[in-house]
Write a protein that holds these residues in place. Structure first.
Motif, PDB file in Angstrom:
ATOM      1  N   ARG A  69       8.284  -1.862  -7.894  1.00 51.24           N
ATOM      2  CA  ARG A  69       6.718  -1.396  -7.302  1.00 51.24           C
ATOM      3  C   ARG A  69       6.665  -0.006  -6.593  1.00 51.24           C
ATOM      4  O   ARG A  69       7.924  -0.181  -5.353  1.00 51.24           O
ATOM      5  CB  ARG A  69       6.499  -2.574  -7.023  1.00 51.24           C
ATOM      6  N   LYS A  70       5.904   0.532  -6.950  1.00 49.33           N
ATOM      7  CA  LYS A  70       5.881   1.941  -6.087  1.00 49.33           C
ATOM      8  C   LYS A  70       3.750   1.834  -5.345  1.00 49.33           C
ATOM      9  O   LYS A  70       2.814   1.769  -6.277  1.00 49.33           O
ATOM     10  CB  LYS A  70       6.019   2.627  -6.118  1.00 49.33           C
ATOM     11  N   GLU A  71       3.478   0.982  -4.169  1.00 43.66           N
ATOM     12  CA  GLU A  71       1.846   1.146  -3.651  1.00 43.66           C
ATOM     13  C   GLU A  71       2.032   2.571  -2.878  1.00 43.66           C
ATOM     14  O   GLU A  71       3.297   3.284  -3.132  1.00 43.66           O
ATOM     15  CB  GLU A  71       2.618   0.614  -2.629  1.00 43.66           C
ATOM     16  N   GLU A  72       0.805   2.515  -2.980  1.00 45.48           N
ATOM     17  CA  GLU A  72      -0.096   4.475  -2.460  1.00 45.48           C
ATOM     18  C   GLU A  72       0.253   4.067  -1.439  1.00 45.48           C
ATOM     19  O   GLU A  72       0.370   3.079  -0.567  1.00 45.48           O
ATOM     20  CB  GLU A  72      -1.767   4.393  -3.096  1.00 45.48           C
ATOM     21  N   ILE A  73       0.658   5.099  -0.508  1.00 50.30           N
ATOM     22  CA  ILE A  73       0.442   5.691   0.820  1.00 50.30           C
ATOM     23  C   ILE A  73      -1.576   5.158   1.931  1.00 50.30           C
ATOM     24  O   ILE A  73      -2.692   5.186   1.152  1.00 50.30           O
ATOM     25  CB  ILE A  73       0.553   6.330   1.517  1.00 50.30           C
ATOM     26  N   ARG A  74      -0.900   3.730   2.227  1.00 57.05           N
ATOM     27  CA  ARG A  74      -2.514   3.895   3.411  1.00 57.05           C
ATOM     28  C   ARG A  74      -2.027   4.518   4.756  1.00 57.05           C
ATOM     29  O   ARG A  74      -1.616   4.477   5.202  1.00 57.05           O
ATOM     30  CB  ARG A  74      -2.531   2.206   2.739  1.00 57.05           C
ATOM     31  N   SER A  75      -3.439   4.541   4.925  1.00 51.85           N
ATOM     32  CA  SER A  75      -3.897   5.595   6.159  1.00 51.85           C
ATOM     33  C   SER A  75      -4.953   4.358   7.189  1.00 51.85           C
ATOM     34  O   SER A  75      -5.850   3.908   6.442  1.00 51.85           O
ATOM     35  CB  SER A  75      -4.794   6.844   6.283  1.00 51.85           C
ATOM     36  N   PHE A  76      -4.174   4.066   8.405  1.00 51.43           N
ATOM     37  CA  PHE A  76      -4.838   4.061   9.507  1.00 51.43           C
ATOM     38  C   PHE A  76      -5.112   4.712  10.431  1.00 51.43           C
ATOM     39  O   PHE A  76      -4.313   4.991  11.365  1.00 51.43           O
ATOM     40  CB  PHE A  76      -4.037   2.438   9.144  1.00 51.43           C
ATOM     41  N   PRO A  77      -5.988   5.414  10.306  1.00 52.49           N
ATOM     42  CA  PRO A  77      -6.658   6.688  11.405  1.00 52.49           C
ATOM     43  C   PRO A  77      -7.064   5.955  13.030  1.00 52.49           C
ATOM     44  O   PRO A  77      -6.714   6.691  13.693  1.00 52.49           O
ATOM     45  CB  PRO A  77      -8.216   6.522  10.591  1.00 52.49           C
ATOM     46  N   ALA A  78      -7.017   4.703  12.959  1.00 53.56           N
ATOM     47  CA  ALA A  78      -7.536   4.230  14.067  1.00 53.56           C
ATOM     48  C   ALA A  78      -6.251   4.660  15.346  1.00 53.56           C
ATOM     49  O   ALA A  78      -6.341   4.019  16.060  1.00 53.56           O
ATOM     50  CB  ALA A  78      -8.555   2.872  14.450  1.00 53.56           C
ATOM     51  N   ASN A 107      -3.432   5.595  13.599  1.00 54.22           N
ATOM     52  CA  ASN A 107      -3.206   7.255  13.869  1.00 54.22           C
ATOM     53  C   ASN A 107      -1.447   7.002  12.953  1.00 54.22           C
ATOM     54  O   ASN A 107      -0.881   6.922  13.248  1.00 54.22           O
ATOM     55  CB  ASN A 107      -2.750   7.881  14.930  1.00 54.22           C
ATOM     56  N   THR A 108      -1.895   5.946  11.939  1.00 51.77           N
ATOM     57  CA  THR A 108      -0.539   5.667  10.814  1.00 51.77           C
ATOM     58  C   THR A 108      -0.539   5.936  10.064  1.00 51.77           C
ATOM     59  O   THR A 108      -1.489   4.950   9.433  1.00 51.77           O
ATOM     60  CB  THR A 108      -0.093   4.486  11.516  1.00 51.77           C
ATOM     61  N   LYS A 109       0.324   6.416   9.193  1.00 55.95           N
ATOM     62  CA  LYS A 109       0.721   5.903   7.265  1.00 55.95           C
ATOM     63  C   LYS A 109       1.912   4.483   6.867  1.00 55.95           C
ATOM     64  O   LYS A 109       2.959   4.592   7.579  1.00 55.95           O
ATOM     65  CB  LYS A 109       0.993   7.376   6.903  1.00 55.95           C
ATOM     66  N   VAL A 110       1.612   3.855   6.243  1.00 56.52           N
ATOM     67  CA  VAL A 110       2.430   2.686   5.592  1.00 56.52           C
ATOM     68  C   VAL A 110       2.330   2.974   4.129  1.00 56.52           C
ATOM     69  O   VAL A 110       2.032   3.558   4.069  1.00 56.52           O
ATOM     70  CB  VAL A 110       2.037   1.417   6.001  1.00 56.52           C
ATOM     71  N   PHE A 111       4.137   3.424   3.778  1.00 52.48           N
ATOM     72  CA  PHE A 111       3.959   3.052   2.653  1.00 52.48           C
ATOM     73  C   PHE A 111       4.927   1.888   1.594  1.00 52.48           C
ATOM     74  O   PHE A 111       5.995   1.909   2.825  1.00 52.48           O
ATOM     75  CB  PHE A 111       4.892   4.777   2.070  1.00 52.48           C
ATOM     76  N   ASN A 112       4.992   1.259   1.125  1.00 51.62           N
ATOM     77  CA  ASN A 112       5.711  -0.096   0.683  1.00 51.62           C
ATOM     78  C   ASN A 112       5.983  -0.277  -0.524  1.00 51.62           C
ATOM     79  O   ASN A 112       5.392   0.163  -1.680  1.00 51.62           O
ATOM     80  CB  ASN A 112       4.307  -1.462   0.789  1.00 51.62           C
ATOM     81  N   PHE A 113       6.944  -0.661  -1.349  1.00 49.04           N
ATOM     82  CA  PHE A 113       7.999  -0.052  -2.413  1.00 49.04           C
ATOM     83  C   PHE A 113       8.872  -1.046  -2.369  1.00 49.04           C
ATOM     84  O   PHE A 113       9.363  -2.162  -1.316  1.00 49.04           O
ATOM     85  CB  PHE A 113       8.370   1.382  -2.652  1.00 49.04           C
TER      86      PHE A 113
END
Length: 658
Positions: free
Chosen positions: A244-253, A255-261
């Motif tokens: 399973r590969k998820e989309e990258i999520r961004s949290f501007p507040a 300033n973080t990007k998260v990638f799960n697999f």
């Protein structure tokens, strides 16, 4: 008994790794297309006998019950190939395997089962035991093409091919000394289905993918089973396939990007890996689903079971010193495992991540895009589910899941929902998907066939119960307009009171139903037109384009009175049945057709879901009603609600209330 002769050409055409593999789902595909599906289908004969007759004007001389590994179906063999059938009749018995090279489908309608007439076949083998996959027992098909529409199973049902043993030996020798692996070729634009895992391909040489990140070379020495990963293990190394590969999520507040697999090893255990910021972007561009990787180093932390449904107690936070490198054996995708909760029990699991298996009765034809109070553009799509508990629950797909969900894959199908979250609102319960959710149409697990059978045979006699607080289908009895006004609904609640009424639109002004809004994402401010440009005071900018938006006011009436209500956004879209953009085009291009859209809405009783709220305007307190949904009237349920109200009034009268 004459032997079966298999040529090199026949072997090359029909073998899979030297074996005979049944064409799983071929019967369903044929019934869907109501014709020969355009490719041969390998099936096993369960029964065969001589029998002359005629079907839809076409004579036949033989009957066979065949199985494609998933479905069984009765077929006829055309008299046009009677010479071949008579010559091979001694082989066309239980256990034989044939390739159907042509057939004709006759849908006779009026409840008569669809007939399949085989007009061409190739005898491939005989003397086989009845074949099936351990996880899926074949069942008879009703002949209704809509019953399993879109179902393409990936189960592998195969056996040795004794009549082609010579060719098979050559295959084994070639595979024991395979040529150097070439780069794997992928068709452009193709994506693996998110609903079904690819069938395993045993004995096939697999190419190695490019490395995800450069680092010290990994070997299989010291590889640890995923099940043994804990925070107390230092210097771990695991190997498995990305399942399973998820989309990258961004949290501007933040300033973080998260990638799960998720990665699964040969033991079938799965663990989630998490990467942040630059590492997240680097891995997302190189990690590929269904390929194998070694992973070493990282922080092991407790898994949050609200958002992690891998079944593992821990997950891995990847760091800059983590090594993610391609290599190792590709393992088959793990079988779907559901910790199933019935729909009637979701109230006891609010806020948790649960799994459900249900039949999809209704589904929005298209996703709906709207703007949240925070100004963020969101996409959602709703469906209504039912299972053997008799409970009907509304589920909302969000984001990418809502956008890519094909209607034909889900509507009127049994669907597995893994990792959905129950919510409570205003006394009702619903389900929603999140980043860790998976939706699998017609999964190959136990319970699917039983749920289909329950829906078709038992459900029509069951008194189902809607437990979601949905548009016009709330669990409480509908109110009257006069009752809402006299009892001043909404006066004791800051958020307002939600109620249902049966009413009809009796007055609406098409000229005020739409307005020209700002085209900026998340803004719904009305623009000011000037010399062909459009000015938004909120965004403080002038633009060349605008977007049509709903702000409808109309009169609702029932037997007790009238009231003006307001409808915005996607709720207004439900009222009209068309988007604001579609109706806006008519307003400028065809005013008569535009007016007709709103005329058709009048004097048709509907069930309305309203929010009643007290608001102060010019120092005067007024009751404002806003539309939150509309549905067709369920007459049986409405009559039952009226009976309950009559009984309540009788009890009040008996107690001296009047």
């Amino acid at each position: 008994m004459a032997a079966i002769h298999i040529s090199q050409d026949v072997f090359n055409k029909y073998h899979t790794n030297g074996k005979l593999r049944l064409s799983s789902g071929y019967i369903q595909e044929t019934l869907e297309k109501q014709a020969y599906p355009g490719h041969d289908g390998i099936v096993q004969i369960l029964k065969g006998k001589e029998d002359s007759g005629e079907s839809m004007g076409h004579p036949f001389t033989y009957r066979m019950r065949v199985c494609d590994g998933v479905f069984q179906y009765n077929t006829l063999v055309s008299a046009d190939i009677d010479d071949q059938t008579k010559r091979e009749a001694e082989h066309l018995v239980e256990g034989a395997i044939i390739a159907i090279t042509n057939l004709t489908v006759f849908n006779q309608g009026n409840g008569v089962k669809t007939s399949l007439l085989i007009t061409g076949y190739k005898l491939l083998s005989r003397y086989h035991s009845i074949m099936s996959a351990p996880e899926l027992k074949p069942r008879g098909h009703t002949g209704n093409p809509d019953e399993h529409r879109g179902y393409r199973p990936s189960v592998v049902v195969e056996d040795n091919w004794p009549e082609a043993e010579t060719f098979h030996t050559d295959i084994r020798e070639n595979m024991s000394n395979p040529p150097a692996a070439k780069a794997q070729k992928r068709e452009s634009g193709g994506e693996a289905s998110h609903n079904r895992a690819a069938a395993p391909e045993p004995q096939r040489a697999r190419p190695n993918p490019p490395p995800a990140r450069r680092g010290p070379s990994n070997t299989e020495r010291g590889v640890m089973p995923i099940a043994m990963i804990t925070p107390y293990v230092n210097g771990f190394k695991i190997n498995g396939t990305i399942t399973r590969k998820e989309e990258i999520r961004s949290f501007p507040a933040k300033n973080t990007k998260v990638f799960n697999f998720e990665i699964t090893d040969s033991n079938g255990d799965t663990i989630r890996c998490v990467a942040f910021n630059e590492l997240a972007e680097s891995l997302y561009s190189t990690i590929t689903e269904n390929l194998s990787y070694f992973i070493s180093n990282g922080q092991v932390r407790q898994a949050n079971k609200r958002f992690n449904n891998t079944g593992h107690d821990y997950e891995i936070n990847l760091r800059n010193d983590s090594i993610v490198e391609a290599g190792g054996d590709v393992v088959a995708a793990p079988k779907l495992h559901l910790k199933r909760i019935s729909l009637g029990e979701i109230a006891g699991h609010c806020g948790e991540m649960i799994d459900v298996l249900a039949y999809v009765e209704k589904m929005d034809p298209e996703p709906t895009e709207f703007t949240s109070k925070a100004g963020k553009t969101l996409v959602k799509r709703e469906m209504e589910l039912i299972d053997e508990s008799g409970a009907v629950v509304r589920l909302t797909l969000w984001g990418e899941e809502a956008s890519k969900a094909p209607l034909e894959d889900y509507l009127h199908k049994v669907v597995a929902f893994k990792g959905v979250i129950p919510r409570e609102f205003n006394g009702g319960y619903s389900l929603g998907t999140g980043f860790g959710s998976r939706v699998i149409a017609v999964p190959e697990i136990s319970g699917v066939a039983e749920l289909y059978e329950w829906y078709n045979t038992v459900k029509p006699t069951v008194d189902v119960k809607m437990i979601s607080q949905t548009s016009g289908s709330s669990s409480e009895a509908p109110r009257t307009i006069a009752g809402l006004q006299e009892m001043q609904f909404g006066k004791d609640s800051e958020k307002g009171d939600y109620v249902s009424v049966k009413a009809m639109i009796t007055r609406i002004n098409p000229n005020n139903a739409l307005y020209k809004g700002c085209s900026s994402e998340g803004c719904q401010k009305k623009v000011i037109e000037s010399d062909g440009d459009f000015r938004c005071e909120k965004c403080n900018k002038t633009m060349r384009h605008f977007k049509w938006l709903y702000m409808m006011q109309f009169e609702l009436s029932d037997e007790t009175g009238q009231v003006y209500v307001t409808a915005f956004g996607d709720n207004a879209t439900k009222v009209v049945g068309r988007t604001a953009a579609e109706v806006g085009e008519l307003k400028e291009a065809n005013p008569d057709e535009y007016n007709a859209v709103f005329e058709k809405l009048q004097f048709i009783p509907k069930m309305w879901r309203l929010r009643c709220k007290m608001e102060t305007y010019n120092e005067e307190v007024r009751q404002k009603m806003t539309v939150f949904g509309v549905e067709e009237v369920n007459q049986d349920k409405y009559i039952e609600n009226l009976k309950q109200l009559i009984e309540q009034m009788k009890s009040i009268e008996e107690d001296g209330g009047y």
